[in-house]
Design an enzyme around this catalytic site. Structure first.
Site, short mmCIF file in Angstrom:
data_model
loop_
_atom_site.label_atom_id
_atom_site.label_comp_id
_atom_site.label_asym_id
_atom_site.label_seq_id
_atom_site.Cartn_x
_atom_site.Cartn_y
_atom_site.Cartn_z
N ASP A 132 0.79 -1.22 0.00
CA ASP A 132 0.00 0.00 0.00
C ASP A 132 0.83 1.29 0.00
O ASP A 132 0.29 2.38 0.14
CB ASP A 132 -0.93 0.01 1.21
CG ASP A 132 -0.17 -0.08 2.54
OD1 ASP A 132 1.02 -0.44 2.52
OD2 ASP A 132 -0.79 0.20 3.58
N GLY A 159 13.57 10.46 -24.46
CA GLY A 159 13.91 10.26 -25.86
C GLY A 159 14.71 9.00 -26.06
O GLY A 159 14.24 7.89 -25.81
N ASP A 198 16.90 15.66 -18.79
CA ASP A 198 17.90 15.47 -19.85
C ASP A 198 17.16 15.12 -21.13
O ASP A 198 16.27 14.26 -21.12
CB ASP A 198 18.87 14.35 -19.46
CG ASP A 198 19.87 14.05 -20.56
OD1 ASP A 198 20.65 14.94 -20.90
OD2 ASP A 198 19.87 12.90 -21.06
N ASP A 200 17.34 13.71 -24.96
CA ASP A 200 18.15 12.90 -25.86
C ASP A 200 17.41 12.77 -27.19
O ASP A 200 16.74 11.78 -27.46
CB ASP A 200 18.41 11.53 -25.22
CG ASP A 200 19.35 10.67 -26.04
OD1 ASP A 200 19.76 11.10 -27.12
OD2 ASP A 200 19.66 9.56 -25.59
N TYR A 203 17.78 12.62 -34.25
CA TYR A 203 18.56 13.86 -34.14
C TYR A 203 17.77 15.01 -34.70
O TYR A 203 17.02 14.82 -35.67
CB TYR A 203 19.88 13.73 -34.91
CG TYR A 203 20.79 12.68 -34.33
CD1 TYR A 203 21.57 12.95 -33.21
CD2 TYR A 203 20.82 11.40 -34.87
CE1 TYR A 203 22.40 11.99 -32.67
CE2 TYR A 203 21.64 10.43 -34.32
CZ TYR A 203 22.42 10.73 -33.23
OH TYR A 203 23.21 9.77 -32.68
N ASP A 270 29.94 4.73 -30.49
CA ASP A 270 29.11 4.24 -31.60
C ASP A 270 29.48 4.88 -32.93
O ASP A 270 28.64 5.00 -33.82
CB ASP A 270 27.62 4.47 -31.33
CG ASP A 270 27.04 3.47 -30.37
OD1 ASP A 270 27.79 2.61 -29.91
OD2 ASP A 270 25.84 3.56 -30.06
N TRP A 407 27.56 5.51 -20.82
CA TRP A 407 26.44 4.61 -21.10
C TRP A 407 26.95 3.19 -20.91
O TRP A 407 27.85 2.77 -21.63
CB TRP A 407 25.94 4.79 -22.53
CG TRP A 407 24.76 3.91 -22.78
CD1 TRP A 407 24.77 2.60 -23.17
CD2 TRP A 407 23.39 4.26 -22.59
NE1 TRP A 407 23.49 2.10 -23.24
CE2 TRP A 407 22.63 3.11 -22.90
CE3 TRP A 407 22.72 5.42 -22.19
CZ2 TRP A 407 21.24 3.10 -22.82
CZ3 TRP A 407 21.35 5.41 -22.14
CH2 TRP A 407 20.61 4.25 -22.45
#
Length: 423
Positions: A132, A159, A198, A200, A203, A270, A407
């Site tokens: 609860d 995002g 934030d 993200d 693009y 990346d 990340w």
């Protein structure tokens, strides 16, 4: 998505076909996504007076992304941030992700965010949730973590790679979008958990998973309204690190938008990966260029240098680190530049694997451009190690950058090997 919680990277091939026609740009960016969830009935909260973001102290920020879907297949919980020793070394956590739908900020995964009941052994403070209590899930666990670390700040990130498609609609009415974000982040149930937002967007005015056509100024207009709504709370943004000529940095007025932000997080990873199935093999997070690099401008220094040249203060730029590697299989050449037959097998997705796994399954065999690579059998991986992170921290200090982000938290070892190298 109903197949929950993919790890951060999406295969780029589907988006590449659309983007090639529009911009001819290789895809970069952060974040796979978790499932859609229902938006709670947010209660309006009074916004503080707007204030232009001021540059903050250079070099001292350490920001880690925590994913809500990691509580499922990765079995990584807020408690792990504490037991690994990472909480002591973090200044901020970016909680990923909230969704962007219908021109508004919305909940990403209601179960993981605030519904899941934690047992005593799973809980940060060893106290089990009750049936609860008004708030459970990650939000309540983050609240407990902040009690143990009063200086720790938490931002809610919206995002990401999969959920950036909604920003185009949001940009059509940025004031309404900003109000929805403020109302959600400051919902009375968890208002004490978050210290800001934030964004993200992958693009603005360029291609990500889809091609955005909202215009060069849409990003700055949206951030300006967020600053008005969030006042003196933190407003930050993860952005492209495409430093190539005519690349994604050139598509947006990042210099003009900087006045609305406390800092940028250029996603300096990346750059290369097995979405190019046959290679050539290349490190996904090179600090600098190197002979034979497949694309000039795809390195951390090129991105940082370009953003600084636009007039963005270096203390508003953070250096990004990936706590994972990218890899190919069918590779016979040890050095970068070899051919491949496809993506190497990964725990959650082909072509990507956590550092905590790779350090043992395929230890580094060489270094190039300030990062490491590993050739084991027919697999070839690139990733950062404590040693190469040390090199990148020297660069960060030399450039006067505002700090470091990474990340993401679950990719580190159980004793926080990589974050120790950052700190």
């Amino acid at each position: 998505m109903l197949k929950l919680h993919r790890p951060r990277a999406r295969l780029r091939a589907l988006a590449a076909a659309a983007c090639t026609a529009a911009l001819g740009a290789t895809l970069l960016g952060v974040a796979g996504m978790s499932p859609a969830g229902a938006t709670p009935a947010a209660q309006p909260a009074a916004a503080p007076a707007a204030a232009e973001a001021a540059p903050t102290t250079a070099g001292d920020k350490v920001i880690g992304y925590f994913t809500n879907w990691g509580t499922y297949d990765r079995n990584y919980h807020v408690k792990n941030i504490e037991t690994s020793g990472s909480a002591d070394k973090l200044t901020h956590i970016n909680y990923a992700f909230g969704n962007v739908t219908g021109g508004k900020c919305t909940i990403g995964d209601s179960y993981a965010d605030y519904e899941k009941a934690y047992t005593a052994d799973q809980s940060v403070d060893g106290v089990a949730d009750t049936w609860d209590q008004p708030l459970r899930g990650n939000f309540n666990q983050l609240r407990k973590l902040k009690k143990l670390h009063p200086d720790l700040k938490i931002l809610w990130s919206f995002g990401g790679w999969t959920w950036s498609g909604g920003f185009g609609q949001a940009a059509q009415n940025p004031a309404a979008f900003a109000k929805s974000c403020r109302d959600l982040v400051e919902d009375p149930r968890w208002a004490d958990v978050f210290d800001g937002i934030d964004i993200d967007w992958e693009y603005p005015n360029a291609c990500g998973l889809t091609c955005d056509t909202s215009g060069r100024d849409a990003y700055g207009n949206l951030l300006g309204e967020l600053r008005k709504s969030f006042g003196t709370d933190l407003v930050t943004s993860a952005i492209t690190a495409d430093g190539s000529d005519g690349g994604k940095i050139d598509a947006v007025d990042y210099a003009g938008a900087a006045k609305h932000l406390d800092w940028y997080l250029p996603m300096t990873y990346d750059f290369f990966g097995a979405w190019e199935a046959k290679g050539p093999t290349a490190p996904h997070s090179p600090l600098t260029s190197y002979p034979g690099v497949p694309t000039e401008g795809f390195n951390s220094d090129a991105a940082i240098s370009k953003l600084k040249a636009l007039g963005i203060p270096p203390e508003k730029l953070l250096l990004g680190i990936g706590f994972y590697g990218r890899g190919w299989t069918g590779v016979t050449q040890s050095e970068p530049g070899g051919s491949a037959t496809g993506a190497a097998a990964g725990t959650y997705e082909a072509g990507i694997e956590d550092y905590r796994v790779l350090k043992n399954s395929c230890p580094a065999t060489g270094k190039v451009a300030g990062t490491a690579y590993a050739h084991c059998g027919t697999n070839w991986w690139s990733y950062d190690t404590p040693e190469t992170i040390g090199t990148k921290m020297n660069y960060k200090n030399e450039q006067g950058l505002g700090g470091t982000f990474f990340w993401e938290l679950s990719g580190d070892t159980g004793n926080g090997e990589l974050i120790k190298a950052i700190r």
